[in-house]
Scaffold this active site. Structure first.
Site, mmCIF file in Angstrom:
data_model
loop_
_atom_site.group_PDB
_atom_site.id
_atom_site.type_symbol
_atom_site.label_atom_id
_atom_site.label_comp_id
_atom_site.label_asym_id
_atom_site.label_seq_id
_atom_site.Cartn_x
_atom_site.Cartn_y
_atom_site.Cartn_z
ATOM 1 C CE LYS A 287 -2.300 -0.873 3.842
ATOM 2 N NZ LYS A 287 -1.469 -2.457 4.267
ATOM 3 N NE ARG B 22 -5.049 -0.058 8.865
ATOM 4 C CZ ARG B 22 -4.001 0.133 8.188
ATOM 5 N NH1 ARG B 22 -3.028 -1.319 8.560
ATOM 6 N NH2 ARG B 22 -3.350 0.709 7.691
ATOM 7 N NE ARG C 116 7.468 -2.495 6.040
ATOM 8 C CZ ARG C 116 6.353 -2.369 6.259
ATOM 9 N NH1 ARG C 116 5.905 -1.700 4.965
ATOM 10 N NH2 ARG C 116 5.946 -2.640 7.909
ATOM 11 N NE ARG D 14 6.054 -0.482 9.828
ATOM 12 C CZ ARG D 14 4.962 0.029 9.076
ATOM 13 N NH1 ARG D 14 4.599 0.498 7.957
ATOM 14 N NH2 ARG D 14 4.159 -0.514 9.821
ATOM 15 N NE ARG E 105 1.781 -4.956 11.224
ATOM 16 C CZ ARG E 105 3.028 -4.749 10.168
ATOM 17 N NH1 ARG E 105 3.754 -5.158 10.476
ATOM 18 N NH2 ARG E 105 2.562 -4.290 9.311
HETATM 19 P P1 AP5 Z 1 4.613 -1.554 2.062
HETATM 20 O O1 AP5 Z 1 4.475 -0.739 1.158
HETATM 21 O O2 AP5 Z 1 5.309 -0.962 2.893
HETATM 22 O O3 AP5 Z 1 3.282 -1.922 2.447
HETATM 23 P P2 AP5 Z 1 2.473 -2.118 2.955
HETATM 24 O O4 AP5 Z 1 1.506 -2.265 2.823
HETATM 25 O O5 AP5 Z 1 2.622 -0.330 2.933
HETATM 26 O O6 AP5 Z 1 2.591 -2.885 4.220
HETATM 27 P P3 AP5 Z 1 2.597 -1.813 6.209
HETATM 28 O O7 AP5 Z 1 2.304 -2.285 7.002
HETATM 29 O O8 AP5 Z 1 3.091 -0.784 6.005
HETATM 30 O O9 AP5 Z 1 0.725 -2.215 6.460
HETATM 31 P P4 AP5 Z 1 0.249 -1.888 7.494
HETATM 32 O O10 AP5 Z 1 -1.214 -2.056 7.020
HETATM 33 O O11 AP5 Z 1 0.080 -3.279 8.824
HETATM 34 O O12 AP5 Z 1 1.239 -1.316 8.517
HETATM 35 P P5 AP5 Z 1 1.053 0.526 8.761
HETATM 36 O O13 AP5 Z 1 2.117 1.550 8.606
HETATM 37 O O14 AP5 Z 1 -0.731 1.381 7.499
HETATM 38 O O15 AP5 Z 1 5.190 -2.888 1.561
HETATM 39 C C1 AP5 Z 1 6.330 -3.744 2.314
HETATM 40 C C2 AP5 Z 1 7.599 -3.896 1.638
HETATM 41 O O16 AP5 Z 1 7.541 -4.976 1.107
HETATM 42 C C3 AP5 Z 1 8.507 -3.194 1.465
HETATM 43 O O17 AP5 Z 1 9.679 -3.476 1.946
HETATM 44 C C4 AP5 Z 1 8.399 -2.772 -0.196
HETATM 45 O O18 AP5 Z 1 9.539 -2.382 -0.221
HETATM 46 C C5 AP5 Z 1 8.273 -4.138 -0.484
HETATM 47 N N1 AP5 Z 1 7.462 -4.448 -1.415
HETATM 48 C C6 AP5 Z 1 5.966 -3.991 -1.783
HETATM 49 N N2 AP5 Z 1 5.518 -3.926 -3.195
HETATM 50 C C7 AP5 Z 1 6.127 -5.533 -3.848
HETATM 51 C C8 AP5 Z 1 6.417 -5.707 -4.799
HETATM 52 N N3 AP5 Z 1 5.229 -5.977 -4.934
HETATM 53 N N4 AP5 Z 1 7.685 -7.000 -4.613
HETATM 54 C C9 AP5 Z 1 8.155 -6.982 -3.938
HETATM 55 N N5 AP5 Z 1 8.324 -6.557 -3.054
HETATM 56 C C10 AP5 Z 1 7.564 -5.153 -2.731
HETATM 57 O O19 AP5 Z 1 -0.074 0.526 10.503
HETATM 58 C C11 AP5 Z 1 0.686 0.231 11.159
HETATM 59 C C12 AP5 Z 1 -0.215 0.490 12.258
HETATM 60 O O20 AP5 Z 1 -0.360 1.847 12.845
HETATM 61 C C13 AP5 Z 1 -1.105 -0.364 12.053
HETATM 62 O O21 AP5 Z 1 -0.818 -1.497 13.200
HETATM 63 C C14 AP5 Z 1 -1.942 -0.146 13.714
HETATM 64 O O22 AP5 Z 1 -1.725 0.213 14.517
HETATM 65 C C15 AP5 Z 1 -2.230 2.028 12.660
HETATM 66 N N6 AP5 Z 1 -2.977 2.085 12.213
HETATM 67 C C16 AP5 Z 1 -2.521 1.853 11.124
HETATM 68 N N7 AP5 Z 1 -3.905 2.480 10.235
HETATM 69 C C17 AP5 Z 1 -5.160 2.561 11.318
HETATM 70 C C18 AP5 Z 1 -6.066 3.227 10.866
HETATM 71 N N8 AP5 Z 1 -6.082 3.405 9.967
HETATM 72 N N9 AP5 Z 1 -6.244 2.477 12.316
HETATM 73 C C19 AP5 Z 1 -5.767 2.310 13.268
HETATM 74 N N10 AP5 Z 1 -4.828 2.094 13.212
HETATM 75 C C20 AP5 Z 1 -4.449 2.488 12.103
#
Ligand code: AP5
Length: 221
Positions: free
Chosen positions: A17, A92, A131, A164, A175
């Site tokens: 994402k 979410r 990552r 991270r 998660r």
């Molecule tokens: P990346 O692009 O970072 O993936 P992502 O889907 O953004 O993964 P996240 O772990 O950031 O998602 P998340 O939803 O768990 O965390 P968030 O920060 O939103 O890609 C991952 C890796 O793969 C990278 O190294 C990249 O280079 C690689 N990659 C990407 N695409 C690739 C491809 N096609 N091929 C190969 N490699 C690839 O949330 C974190 C925390 O915040 C949550 O757990 C929660 O506590 C809180 N939070 C966030 N949003 C909310 C909300 N709306 N409500 C309540 N709590 C929330």
């Protein structure tokens, strides 16, 4: 494409994402807003919201709705000089969806598309354990799939790369459970609204980007 394009990216942790939202923001000339990054920045700055959010982030649980909605609505609609955005990781759960929908209805606003990135669970672990994120500018790398030119150093700003805190196997499992139980129904709501686009997020970063932009061009035409 104009700067009024409004897209949200949903999907499991590690679906790509953040990676794709950044590229789409550049492509459509709109800001990229990441719910996770905005929350981590509140934590880093030790704001009141950040202090309340920290334990949830550490455990891979969703941060309470009143904290998240406030931060997201401000950044999506009230602060930006653009009318458009690419948001990743919000809404979410159904409550966040309802709050966002109510706000948009009251203000006569709408979303163009909700892109649901679909990947198998085993790929989530591979992507997240490899990552690495820049401490300075937040740029995203991967030991195997997007390695930096110099080990441990950001290609963009030279900052130090780190893992991270929530990218441990245990927290990834948590998660994923949260995603299954709380976030999946959001896709169904966007489907009912007629704005859901499911995209296969396997394949390399450029291939997935191509699939998303092709889908969006059909939808936004
Ligand atoms: P990346 O692009 O970072 O993936 P992502 O889907 O953004 O993964 P996240 O772990 O950031 O998602 P998340 O939803 O768990 O965390 P968030 O920060 O939103 O890609 C991952 C890796 O793969 C990278 O190294 C990249 O280079 C690689 N990659 C990407 N695409 C690739 C491809 N096609 N091929 C190969 N490699 C690839 O949330 C974190 C925390 O915040 C949550 O757990 C929660 O506590 C809180 N939070 C966030 N949003 C909310 C909300 N709306 N409500 C309540 N709590 C929330």
């Amino acid at each position: 494409m104009d700067s009024e394009t409004r897209i949200v990216l949903i999907g499991p942790p590690g679906a790509g994402k953040g990676t794709q939202a950044k590229k789409l923001g550049d492509y459509y000339s709109v800001p990229h807003l990441s719910a996770g990054e905005l929350l981590r920045s509140e934590v880093e700055n030790e704001t009141e919201a950040g202090k309340r959010a920290k334990p949830y982030l550490d455990q891979g649980q969703l941060v309470p709705v009143e904290i998240v909605v406030d931060i997201m609505v401000k950044n999506m609609f009230e602060r930006s000089e653009h009318n458009g955005f690419v948001v990743d990781g919000f809404p979410r759960n159904p409550e966040q969806y309802e709050r966002l929908t109510d706000y948009m209805e009251e203000n006569n606003l709408s979303l163009d598309c909700a892109v649901d990135l679909v990947i198998p669970e085993e790929m989530v672990y591979r992507r997240l354990t490899g990552r690495r994120v820049c401490r300075e500018c937040g740029a995203n790398f991967h030991l195997e799939f997007r390695p930096p030119e110099q080990e441990g150093q950001c290609d963009d700003c030279g900052g130090e790369l780190k893992q991270r805190d929530d990218d441990t196997r245990e927290t990834i499992q948590e998660r994923l459970e949260v995603f299954q139980n709380e976030s999946k129904p959001v896709a169904r709501k966007f489907e009912r609204d007629g704005i859901l686009a499911k995209v296969d997020a396997t394949g390399d970063i450029d291939e997935v980007f191509e699939k998303i932009t092709t889908t969006l061009e059909e939808r936004l035409a």
